[in-house]
Structure formats: structure tokens, C-alpha cells
Design a protein around this motif. Structure first.
Motif, mmCIF file in Angstrom:
data_model
loop_
_atom_site.group_PDB
_atom_site.id
_atom_site.type_symbol
_atom_site.label_atom_id
_atom_site.label_comp_id
_atom_site.label_asym_id
_atom_site.label_seq_id
_atom_site.Cartn_x
_atom_site.Cartn_y
_atom_site.Cartn_z
ATOM 1 N N LEU A 15 0.838 -1.204 0.000
ATOM 2 C CA LEU A 15 0.000 0.000 0.000
ATOM 3 C C LEU A 15 0.869 1.248 0.000
ATOM 4 N N ALA A 19 0.638 3.366 -3.377
ATOM 5 C CA ALA A 19 -0.291 4.489 -3.295
ATOM 6 C C ALA A 19 0.092 5.522 -2.240
ATOM 7 N N TYR A 41 -7.600 5.026 0.868
ATOM 8 C CA TYR A 41 -7.347 4.266 -0.353
ATOM 9 C C TYR A 41 -8.640 4.072 -1.122
ATOM 10 N N ALA A 45 -6.312 3.264 -6.188
ATOM 11 C CA ALA A 45 -5.186 2.846 -5.348
ATOM 12 C C ALA A 45 -5.241 1.350 -5.086
ATOM 13 N N THR A 49 -2.636 -1.572 -6.066
ATOM 14 C CA THR A 49 -2.198 -2.497 -5.021
ATOM 15 C C THR A 49 -2.414 -3.939 -5.467
#
Length: 89
Positions: A15, A19, A41, A45, A49
Motif C-alpha cells: 500500500l 499508493a 485508499y 489505489a 495495489t
């Protein structure tokens, strides 16, 4: 062959790398059951991921794995389920 497990630490790293982290969000806190949107998120994003997870872990996540996984715990469980299927194949 041992099944490698996808962990919260793996998810946090991906993550952060894919992002970033919103200011004021502490990924080191108890986030397992926090909604991804509350953690900053959004869908794009999470798509990034998911792509990184697929590349790093050699699996293909179905569309539902990302859209239905609203929390880190749900996504971790989905990834581990895919890893188990891949290991059994």
C-alpha cells in the motif's frame, strides 16, 4: 511445498509503495478491520495495489477479490485463498 502466507506487513508495504499513505493515517495502528476508504485508499489505489500483489506473489486476483475486500483483513484473506489454490495446482 509450503504455502507462503500474505501478511498485514506485506499489505502495508505494498500500500505504501503503490499508493503512499495519507497524512493522519497510521498504518501501524489496528487497521485490519478499517475500511480502505477510511484509510485513504480509493478504488484506483486498490487496483494498483492488486496489480503489485499479483506481480510479486505470482497469482491472479479475480475482480471480486478487490471490489469485495473493503478491509485489509478481507483482502489478506482473499490473497491467501488465491495462494492456497495456486499451491494446490
Amino acid at each position: 511445498m509450503a504455502i507462503q502466507e500474505f501478511t498485514l506487513a506485506d499489505l502495508k508495504r505494498i500500500l505504501h509503495e503503490s499508493a503512499g499513505t495519507d497524512e493522519g493515517v497510521d498504518l501501524d495502528g489496528d487497521i485490519l478491520d478499517s475500511d480502505f476508504e477510511d484509510l485513504g485508499y480509493e478504488s484506483l489505489a486498490l487496483l494498483e495495489t492488486g496489480g503489485r500483489i499479483e506481480r510479486e506473489w505470482g497469482i491472479t486476483l479475480d475482480d471480486d477479490a478487490l471490489t469485495d475486500s473493503r478491509t485489509p483483513r478481507a483482502l489478506i484473506n482473499a490473497v491467501n485463498a488465491h495462494l492456497e489454490v495456486a499451491a494446490a495446482a
